[in-house]
Design an enzyme around this catalytic site. Structure first.
Site, PDB file in Angstrom:
ATOM      1  N   SER A  96       0.844  -1.200   0.000  1.00 12.75           N
ATOM      2  CA  SER A  96       0.000   0.000   0.000  1.00 12.75           C
ATOM      3  C   SER A  96       0.874   1.243   0.000  1.00 12.75           C
ATOM      4  O   SER A  96       2.061   1.193   0.342  1.00 12.75           O
ATOM      5  CB  SER A  96      -0.953   0.004   1.202  1.00 12.75           C
ATOM      6  OG  SER A  96      -0.255  -0.193   2.413  1.00 12.75           O
ATOM      7  N   GLU A 140       1.088   5.627   0.639  1.00 12.55           N
ATOM      8  CA  GLU A 140       0.493   6.775   1.329  1.00 12.55           C
ATOM      9  C   GLU A 140       0.853   8.102   0.657  1.00 12.55           C
ATOM     10  O   GLU A 140       1.992   8.321   0.251  1.00 12.55           O
ATOM     11  CB  GLU A 140       0.977   6.801   2.780  1.00 12.55           C
ATOM     12  CG  GLU A 140       0.355   7.930   3.605  1.00 12.55           C
ATOM     13  CD  GLU A 140       0.613   7.752   5.078  1.00 12.55           C
ATOM     14  OE1 GLU A 140       0.231   6.684   5.617  1.00 12.55           O
ATOM     15  OE2 GLU A 140       1.205   8.663   5.699  1.00 12.55           O
ATOM     16  N   THR A 164      -3.490  11.128   4.032  1.00 14.69           N
ATOM     17  CA  THR A 164      -3.397  11.637   5.395  1.00 14.69           C
ATOM     18  C   THR A 164      -4.430  12.729   5.680  1.00 14.69           C
ATOM     19  O   THR A 164      -5.051  13.275   4.770  1.00 14.69           O
ATOM     20  CB  THR A 164      -1.990  12.175   5.697  1.00 14.69           C
ATOM     21  OG1 THR A 164      -1.719  13.302   4.841  1.00 14.69           O
ATOM     22  CG2 THR A 164      -0.943  11.101   5.460  1.00 14.69           C
ATOM     23  N   ALA A 221      -4.353  17.120  11.933  1.00 10.58           N
ATOM     24  CA  ALA A 221      -4.969  17.193  13.254  1.00 10.58           C
ATOM     25  C   ALA A 221      -6.021  18.287  13.292  1.00 10.58           C
ATOM     26  O   ALA A 221      -5.835  19.380  12.749  1.00 10.58           O
ATOM     27  CB  ALA A 221      -3.902  17.469  14.315  1.00 10.58           C
ATOM     28  N   ARG A 243      -4.926   8.952  16.368  1.00  7.35           N
ATOM     29  CA  ARG A 243      -5.112  10.043  17.328  1.00  7.35           C
ATOM     30  C   ARG A 243      -4.755  11.365  16.663  1.00  7.35           C
ATOM     31  O   ARG A 243      -5.464  12.357  16.797  1.00  7.35           O
ATOM     32  CB  ARG A 243      -4.222   9.819  18.551  1.00  7.35           C
ATOM     33  CG  ARG A 243      -4.221  10.984  19.552  1.00  7.35           C
ATOM     34  CD  ARG A 243      -3.308  10.656  20.736  1.00  7.35           C
ATOM     35  NE  ARG A 243      -3.281  11.740  21.696  1.00  7.35           N
ATOM     36  CZ  ARG A 243      -2.364  12.699  21.726  1.00  7.35           C
ATOM     37  NH1 ARG A 243      -1.402  12.704  20.811  1.00  7.35           N
ATOM     38  NH2 ARG A 243      -2.403  13.648  22.639  1.00  7.35           N
ATOM     39  N   GLY A 244      -3.661  11.382  15.961  1.00  8.99           N
ATOM     40  CA  GLY A 244      -3.206  12.603  15.294  1.00  8.99           C
ATOM     41  C   GLY A 244      -2.135  13.293  16.101  1.00  8.99           C
ATOM     42  O   GLY A 244      -2.117  13.240  17.328  1.00  8.99           O
ATOM     43  N   ASP A 245      -1.223  13.951  15.410  1.00 11.82           N
ATOM     44  CA  ASP A 245      -0.139  14.693  16.051  1.00 11.82           C
ATOM     45  C   ASP A 245      -0.317  16.177  15.818  1.00 11.82           C
ATOM     46  O   ASP A 245      -1.099  16.603  14.969  1.00 11.82           O
ATOM     47  CB  ASP A 245       1.218  14.245  15.482  1.00 11.82           C
ATOM     48  CG  ASP A 245       1.494  12.776  15.780  1.00 11.82           C
ATOM     49  OD1 ASP A 245       1.223  12.365  16.922  1.00 11.82           O
ATOM     50  OD2 ASP A 245       1.965  12.074  14.878  1.00 11.82           O
ATOM     51  N   TYR A 304       3.857   1.459  16.709  1.00 11.89           N
ATOM     52  CA  TYR A 304       5.159   2.105  16.877  1.00 11.89           C
ATOM     53  C   TYR A 304       6.191   1.097  17.399  1.00 11.89           C
ATOM     54  O   TYR A 304       6.354   0.944  18.616  1.00 11.89           O
ATOM     55  CB  TYR A 304       5.037   3.301  17.829  1.00 11.89           C
ATOM     56  CG  TYR A 304       4.107   4.354  17.292  1.00 11.89           C
ATOM     57  CD1 TYR A 304       4.593   5.416  16.544  1.00 11.89           C
ATOM     58  CD2 TYR A 304       2.729   4.256  17.482  1.00 11.89           C
ATOM     59  CE1 TYR A 304       3.738   6.367  16.007  1.00 11.89           C
ATOM     60  CE2 TYR A 304       1.863   5.200  16.947  1.00 11.89           C
ATOM     61  CZ  TYR A 304       2.376   6.245  16.216  1.00 11.89           C
ATOM     62  OH  TYR A 304       1.519   7.179  15.678  1.00 11.89           O
ATOM     63  N   LYS A 309      -6.368  -0.465  21.048  1.00 10.73           N
ATOM     64  CA  LYS A 309      -6.921  -0.078  19.740  1.00 10.73           C
ATOM     65  C   LYS A 309      -7.456  -1.298  18.990  1.00 10.73           C
ATOM     66  O   LYS A 309      -8.519  -1.222  18.354  1.00 10.73           O
ATOM     67  CB  LYS A 309      -5.842   0.639  18.916  1.00 10.73           C
ATOM     68  CG  LYS A 309      -5.502   2.019  19.438  1.00 10.73           C
ATOM     69  CD  LYS A 309      -4.572   2.784  18.513  1.00 10.73           C
ATOM     70  CE  LYS A 309      -3.148   2.334  18.652  1.00 10.73           C
ATOM     71  NZ  LYS A 309      -2.211   3.240  17.915  1.00 10.73           N
ATOM     72  N   GLN A 318       4.751   3.090  12.198  1.00  4.79           N
ATOM     73  CA  GLN A 318       5.647   4.204  11.886  1.00  4.79           C
ATOM     74  C   GLN A 318       6.838   3.610  11.131  1.00  4.79           C
ATOM     75  O   GLN A 318       7.157   2.426  11.296  1.00  4.79           O
ATOM     76  CB  GLN A 318       6.105   4.871  13.182  1.00  4.79           C
ATOM     77  CG  GLN A 318       7.096   5.998  13.003  1.00  4.79           C
ATOM     78  CD  GLN A 318       6.541   7.127  12.160  1.00  4.79           C
ATOM     79  OE1 GLN A 318       6.694   7.098  10.934  1.00  4.79           O
ATOM     80  NE2 GLN A 318       5.892   8.087  12.773  1.00  4.79           N
ATOM     81  N   GLN A 321      16.287  15.951   5.519  1.00  6.34           N
ATOM     82  CA  GLN A 321      14.849  15.800   5.698  1.00  6.34           C
ATOM     83  C   GLN A 321      14.542  14.574   6.556  1.00  6.34           C
ATOM     84  O   GLN A 321      13.696  14.619   7.455  1.00  6.34           O
ATOM     85  CB  GLN A 321      14.170  15.678   4.335  1.00  6.34           C
ATOM     86  CG  GLN A 321      12.656  15.563   4.385  1.00  6.34           C
ATOM     87  CD  GLN A 321      12.079  15.299   3.002  1.00  6.34           C
ATOM     88  OE1 GLN A 321      12.432  14.320   2.339  1.00  6.34           O
ATOM     89  NE2 GLN A 321      11.204  16.172   2.541  1.00  6.34           N
ATOM     90  N   PHE A 336      12.563  14.535  10.136  1.00  5.63           N
ATOM     91  CA  PHE A 336      11.352  13.735  10.335  1.00  5.63           C
ATOM     92  C   PHE A 336      11.528  12.750  11.493  1.00  5.63           C
ATOM     93  O   PHE A 336      10.634  12.563  12.314  1.00  5.63           O
ATOM     94  CB  PHE A 336      11.015  12.951   9.063  1.00  5.63           C
ATOM     95  CG  PHE A 336      10.406  13.769   7.964  1.00  5.63           C
ATOM     96  CD1 PHE A 336       9.996  15.079   8.182  1.00  5.63           C
ATOM     97  CD2 PHE A 336      10.227  13.220   6.705  1.00  5.63           C
ATOM     98  CE1 PHE A 336       9.430  15.824   7.160  1.00  5.63           C
ATOM     99  CE2 PHE A 336       9.659  13.958   5.672  1.00  5.63           C
ATOM    100  CZ  PHE A 336       9.258  15.266   5.903  1.00  5.63           C
ATOM    101  N   HIS A 343       3.893  -0.712   3.732  1.00  6.52           N
ATOM    102  CA  HIS A 343       3.140   0.519   3.495  1.00  6.52           C
ATOM    103  C   HIS A 343       4.155   1.633   3.264  1.00  6.52           C
ATOM    104  O   HIS A 343       4.913   1.985   4.172  1.00  6.52           O
ATOM    105  CB  HIS A 343       2.256   0.830   4.702  1.00  6.52           C
ATOM    106  CG  HIS A 343       1.390   2.040   4.534  1.00  6.52           C
ATOM    107  ND1 HIS A 343       0.204   2.014   3.825  1.00  6.52           N
ATOM    108  CD2 HIS A 343       1.538   3.316   4.985  1.00  6.52           C
ATOM    109  CE1 HIS A 343      -0.349   3.217   3.862  1.00  6.52           C
ATOM    110  NE2 HIS A 343       0.441   4.024   4.546  1.00  6.52           N
TER     111      HIS A 343
END
Length: 281
Positions: A8, A10, A41, A44, A99-101, A141, A161, A172, A208, A212, A262
């Site tokens: 997959s 993203e 994506t 948040a 959840r989102g960051d 994670y 979850k 991640q 970069q 990240f 992914h």
């Protein structure tokens, strides 16, 4: 090696007309690999809500399967319910529930200001609202979420979850395969046995990648970091080295039984295409 059913990709929703057109070109190239689905994506607090929907609908119209991300941080039940109904109305059957960051520059969002503080609460809400309509993927994670109290606590969060109704997970990105295998083994010991797709970040830009990784808690092995820094501004060498490192990682994961890969493309096709070519040669 056949990867289509376990592969997959993203994207993030573009913010400019030029970005939209660029992503269309990227999608056309990556669609030739016949991935299982494309995920998109979601910022948040819904900061990219419309862009996520627009991108997902384009993917659907192109004949591919799309999985919108859903971030609960700062969102109300009404907002999430509306999004679920919208996605369901378009025939979307897959979601990535997170959840989102906190994105830099977005401003402070009080985690307690929304209806949900954690992803397991969002998963439970989706199930209560829509039953089994959606295949729900959640985050994992292997090297511990940067805000988790401990690795043990982080694994317990993951288990919650899954028990709330998630079908599987996407990790991640990481470069230490042992961390992934240990994480999966620990979840099995706790009675959780769902497919955990390995998140893969191609290496094309060392600065970069370092930035990240600092933000998300992904560890870059010391030898990899030193090699990348040693190349300085030699972009060609960085990309060639990165292709070797990530292709070897993917090959090890697949050989050892990882159920899926992914790819975090950052809306760029070249590195993912090159890795795919290596793996299927």
């Amino acid at each position: 090696m056949t990867l289509q059913h376990n592969f997959s990709i993203e994207f993030f929703p573009p913010k400019t007309p030029e970005g939209v057109e660029k992503l269309r070109v990227t999608r056309a190239k990556l669609a030739e690999l016949s991935p299982k689905y494309f995920s998109v994506t979601f910022g948040a607090g819904g900061s990219t809500q419309q862009g996520t929907l627009d991108t997902v609908l384009e993917i659907l119209h192109e004949g591919a399967e799309a999985a919108p991300h859903l971030s609960c941080l700062g969102s109300s039940r009404e907002t999430i319910r509306h999004l679920l109904n919208t996605y369901k109305g378009h025939g979307i059957r897959r979601l990535v529930a997170l959840r989102g960051d906190m994105p830099s520059g977005y401003g402070a969002i009080d985690p307690s200001s929304g209806a949900f503080q954690y992803a397991d609460e969002l998963v439970a809400f989706i199930r209560a609202e829509t039953g089994d309509w959606f295949d729900i993927q959640v985050g994992a994670y292997p090297e511990m979420h940067p805000q988790a109290k401990s690795p043990q606590n982080d694994v317990q969060n993951f288990v919650r979850k899954i028990k709330a109704g998630a079908n599987g997970a996407i990790t991640q990105y990481f470069y230490n395969a042992d961390a992934y295998f240990r994480f999966v083994e620990e979840t099995h010991k706790l009675g959780v046995d769902v497919p955990v797709a390995a998140g893969i970040m191609p290496i094309t830009n060392s600065l970069q990648l370092l930035r990240f990784s600092d933000m998300c808690g992904a560890e870059i092995p010391r030898w990899v970091k030193l090699k990348l820094l040693g190349y300085g501004d030699d972009t060609e060498s960085i990309r060639a080295f990165g292709l070797d490192v990530v292709s070897d990682l993917c090959d090890r994961l697949i050989t050892a039984g990882a159920p899926g890969l992914h790819f975090y493309t950052l809306n760029q096709p070249t590195a993912t295409l090159a890795i795919w070519k290596r793996l299927t040669a």
